[in-house]
Design a protein around this motif. Structure first.
Motif, PDB file in Angstrom:
ATOM      1  N   SER A  96      -5.858 -39.520  -6.176  1.00 17.21           N
ATOM      2  CA  SER A  96      -5.731 -39.952  -4.783  1.00 17.21           C
ATOM      3  C   SER A  96      -5.815 -41.467  -4.645  1.00 17.21           C
ATOM      4  CB  SER A  96      -6.848 -39.308  -3.959  1.00 17.21           C
ATOM      5  OG  SER A  96      -6.927 -37.933  -4.224  1.00 17.21           O
ATOM      6  N   LEU A  97      -5.696 -42.193  -5.757  1.00 17.17           N
ATOM      7  CA  LEU A  97      -5.887 -43.648  -5.707  1.00 17.17           C
ATOM      8  C   LEU A  97      -5.127 -44.327  -4.571  1.00 17.17           C
ATOM      9  CD1 LEU A  97      -6.108 -46.085  -8.703  1.00 17.17           C
ATOM     10  CD2 LEU A  97      -4.722 -46.644  -6.723  1.00 17.17           C
ATOM     11  N   PRO A  98      -3.809 -44.096  -4.441  1.00 20.01           N
ATOM     12  CA  PRO A  98      -3.132 -44.807  -3.347  1.00 20.01           C
ATOM     13  C   PRO A  98      -3.692 -44.429  -1.972  1.00 20.01           C
ATOM     14  CG  PRO A  98      -1.540 -43.967  -4.936  1.00 20.01           C
ATOM     15  CD  PRO A  98      -2.864 -43.352  -5.285  1.00 20.01           C
ATOM     16  N   ALA A  99      -4.014 -43.157  -1.785  1.00 22.65           N
ATOM     17  CA  ALA A  99      -4.566 -42.735  -0.486  1.00 22.65           C
ATOM     18  C   ALA A  99      -5.935 -43.376  -0.257  1.00 22.65           C
ATOM     19  CB  ALA A  99      -4.666 -41.212  -0.439  1.00 22.65           C
ATOM     20  N   ILE A 100      -6.738 -43.447  -1.313  1.00 20.22           N
ATOM     21  CA  ILE A 100      -8.079 -44.038  -1.189  1.00 20.22           C
ATOM     22  C   ILE A 100      -7.989 -45.520  -0.862  1.00 20.22           C
ATOM     23  CG2 ILE A 100     -10.129 -44.705  -2.519  1.00 20.22           C
ATOM     24  CD1 ILE A 100      -9.809 -42.014  -4.041  1.00 20.22           C
ATOM     25  N   GLU A 101      -7.130 -46.237  -1.585  1.00 17.16           N
ATOM     26  CA  GLU A 101      -7.015 -47.682  -1.343  1.00 17.16           C
ATOM     27  C   GLU A 101      -6.475 -47.942   0.067  1.00 17.16           C
ATOM     28  OE1 GLU A 101      -8.312 -49.921  -3.166  1.00 17.16           O
ATOM     29  OE2 GLU A 101      -8.887 -48.535  -4.751  1.00 17.16           O
ATOM     30  N   ARG A 102      -5.558 -47.102   0.507  1.00 16.57           N
ATOM     31  CA  ARG A 102      -5.015 -47.252   1.859  1.00 16.57           C
ATOM     32  C   ARG A 102      -6.108 -46.990   2.895  1.00 16.57           C
ATOM     33  NH1 ARG A 102      -2.140 -43.826   5.594  1.00 16.57           N
ATOM     34  NH2 ARG A 102      -0.782 -45.114   6.884  1.00 16.57           N
ATOM     35  N   ALA A 155     -14.667 -37.135   1.973  1.00 20.20           N
ATOM     36  CA  ALA A 155     -14.620 -35.863   1.245  1.00 20.20           C
ATOM     37  C   ALA A 155     -13.539 -34.959   1.838  1.00 20.20           C
ATOM     38  CB  ALA A 155     -15.986 -35.185   1.300  1.00 20.20           C
ATOM     39  N   LYS A 156     -13.363 -35.046   3.145  1.00 16.07           N
ATOM     40  CA  LYS A 156     -12.327 -34.240   3.784  1.00 16.07           C
ATOM     41  C   LYS A 156     -10.950 -34.654   3.267  1.00 16.07           C
ATOM     42  CE  LYS A 156     -10.994 -32.592   8.319  1.00 16.07           C
ATOM     43  NZ  LYS A 156     -11.030 -32.882   9.758  1.00 16.07           N
ATOM     44  N   MET A 157     -10.749 -35.972   3.174  1.00 18.09           N
ATOM     45  CA  MET A 157      -9.468 -36.480   2.662  1.00 18.09           C
ATOM     46  C   MET A 157      -9.220 -35.953   1.253  1.00 18.09           C
ATOM     47  SD  MET A 157      -8.194 -40.453   2.215  1.00 18.09           S
ATOM     48  CE  MET A 157      -9.577 -41.002   1.211  1.00 18.09           C
TER      49      MET A 157
END
Lengths: 431, 431
Positions: B23-29, B221-223
């Motif tokens: 989920s790296l891109p989602a986390i960084e975003r 955590a939901k993400m």
């Protein structure tokens, strides 16, 4: 790996180094204030030459292709700079479309792989689209390290450029557009296209860049209380020259003579014993005739011969003549294992993220190294650019020298920013 | 130097690591979007504990004191982050006044020296002012490496805080204000005072921080589609407790019993065989009674004894009682040379700039390590934080683990930002 460096460190550059170190807070503040008013290019690489008596940028690339030459240790710096750039441009970004050059050289592909890695780690989904219309489906391209990149065909959908199932908010060009702007890239007003199209060679002129640099070098030198010539390569714009006509060649010879005289005067002023030289370069992009080193004005005749050969090979340009300029030659006295070397400083957004040496054992100290035979040695810029060492004797510390290189490279980056503003077709005019 | 690590990597954390990497891109975003709405603390250090089955922050420092524990290789990252922070806060800044703690521990002085270096190299004139009123003239303080710092007396001039011949636009506190806010720091409205005074322990409460963290952990955590407990240490606020009264001790025992039961239930749910424990900590700053590890609810009685000793030594607090809270214990299964270790992630502005291990051979896996006997091992975070390695098996790659630590630490940093907003006395209210 820190290469073994031999730098001819005579007076003026040591003095420059000392002044730059002493003025560090003033210099960094000067850059901060510039970036309040101006936007840095998205990424930039600057070829720097250290003559011992003079330090100057000789080429500024707005589509840098040497990211694979940076050390792995420097990667976090590039990722952090990329994060800062994304935050400014498009914080909500998810997808980045990277458009590489068509080159399939291994080095170039590794550069693309490195860019993908940097922007992935900065938090984007990165995919590659190609301008090569013969690519009609996702195509794997093998890399020397055994991994592969996937190149996909571009999809133009009204105002947006996409890949199949991939809608990017930002498009990053790693292609210098030397052959013009393809239709597929025109009129993209809904997406961020970086660098902008007018950073391509269809619009860009090296003389405009170095004019902007000269103005900045004067301001900067005034702040440091020194002669701007110590950091500025003098140039003369020759305009469009028909190399095959006697008149064209005459004009070029006259320009070369005049610039050589100017350099000679400066050398005399500083008591420099070396033989002055100038370079003849293309003003509008890749040096298709090769960069010519001119030690005597009559040396320019070589270009007439090269132009004749080109015509004989059916490669003459559509428009007659070549847009040329002359640049004061800055000899490089750096050596790596006896080969002539010049540092290339790489930046993302406003930050120096690393550097490497371009090394060419087949070339002399007064020749262009960006030519066949060149190889690259990564520089451990870690202990370097931002990290001058206090108290080290001028000329004695590689970190301090690299900090100075980073300052000069950033000065050229500010010049590129001015240059892009001046040529921006969408700029609002306040006249 | 990469320390030899033994991490108990059982199921859940491997799964978490994998999810975080995917989920790296989602986390960084997600972080980028948070920073669009919220301001990161100027600098932050987060103690993280990896239990193998759970990864959680256990302490968030807003006046970090471990910059000297970062490796030299990571310095450019800190300098670049400092440059970004200055650009945002005060681009025209020339002078930075750094106010250190009064501590004269060698480690602490090296931390101050490192901060001076970072902000000098980011482009500021840095000088040190002390809150110690017995210092009335510039005073050199020797450092273990043979160099020296100069500490100067503060000069208050109406609304500004100065040193002699030094007028800073920004004042950086490296002092946690645990004993309240000195008058000399109050009502400074013309200068940037960072972190703000309400980041000091006179205002800050750890429970407020962990409440903010819990909310964020739920969103995060939901993400990622996982149980927030895997990254969240449960807490219970005990309020002001008179440890010497039976009623106070009773209340604390009841809290401990309830929290232990909650932890026991989660352990059962995940089939975790370890013995649950909770910690009793001060809510309002330094743990003057020491952090107590509670394995059975009745263990809290130890605190009554400690409070009695404190009173006997004439060190009882002016206001009766102690503000306490209970935190779920997260065992650390990381070891360096057989000593229990926990990573400390250090950030400037929104960027992870490095990390190190706090190692305490005199302590157990279920004890607080921030205690006498602790030492520090720098972590080569270079190949780490921003640089997860793609394709590596979960749990097998140190870089991937450190990226995960950086994510959790940044989550705690966002919580600190929420916390500071909620307690800002100057905040505009839109109710």
């Amino acid at each position: 790996m820190v290469p073994h460096l031999i730098t001819a460190l005579t007076g003026p550059i040591n003095e420059l180094e000392q002044r730059i170190l002493e003025s560090l807070p003033a210099i960094e503040r000067w850059f901060r204030l510039e970036w309040m008013e101006h936007t840095p290019p998205f990424y930039t690489a600057v070829d720097v030459r250290n003559a011992g008596f003079k330090l100057a940028p000789v080429d500024t690339h707005l589509f840098p292709t040497g990211f694979h030459n940076l050390t792995d240790e420097m990667l976090p710096l590039a990722v952090q700079a990329a994060m800062a750039a994304i935050e400014k441009i498009c914080p909500e970004a998810k997808n980045l479309l990277l458009i590489p050059d068509r080159s399939t050289r291994h080095g170039y592909l590794m550069n693309v792989e490195r860019l993908v890695r940097i922007f992935h780690q900065a938090g984007l989904n990165v995919r590659l689209g190609t301008l090569d219309e013969s690519v009609t489906a996702p195509t794997p391209v093998a890399l020397p390290d055994g991994s592969a990149l996937t190149i996909e065909p571009l999809v133009r959908q009204r105002g947006r450029l996409l890949l199949k199932d991939f809608d990017p908010c930002t498009i990053l060009l790693n292609h210098d557009l030397a052959d013009g702007v393809p239709a597929v890239l025109q009129n993209l007003h809904e997406q961020y296209l970086l660098p902008p199209l007018h950073a391509g060679w269809g619009v860009r002129r090296k003389t405009k860049h170095f004019q902007a640099y000269e103005e900045l070098a004067k301001k900067f030198a005034k702040m440091l209380g020194m002669d701007p010539w110590l950091i500025n390569p003098m140039i003369t714009r020759a305009g469009r020259v028909d190399l095959e006509s006697p008149a064209g060649l005459d004009a070029l010879t006259t320009h070369a003579d005049a610039l050589l005289s100017k350099v000679r005067r400066k050398y005399k002023e500083y008591g420099i014993q070396e033989k002055p030289f100038v370079l003849v370069k293309a003003d509008d992009g890749p040096d298709r005739l090769g960069v010519l080193t001119v030690r005597e004005a009559r040396d320019v005749a070589v270009l007439a011969e090269r132009a004749r050969v080109r015509r004989a090979e059916g490669q003459a340009p559509a428009e007659p003549g070549d847009e040329l300029f002359l640049q004061e030659g800055v000899p490089t006295h750096e050596r790596i294992n006896d080969a002539v070397a010049e540092p290339v400083v790489t930046m993302i957004d406003r930050y120096v993220v690393g550097g490497y040496y371009r090394v060419n054992p087949e070339r002399g100290a007064d020749e262009n190294l960006n030519a066949p035979g060149a190889s690259f040695v990564p520089l451990a810029f870690a202990e370097s650019n931002q990290l001058p060492r206090r108290g080290a004797k001028p000329g004695a510390s590689a970190p301090n020298r690299f900090y100075m290189y980073g300052v000069i490279a950033r000065l050229a980056m500010v010049a590129a920013s001015y240059e892009l503003e001046a040529t921006d077709p969408d700029a609002e005019s306040y006249d």
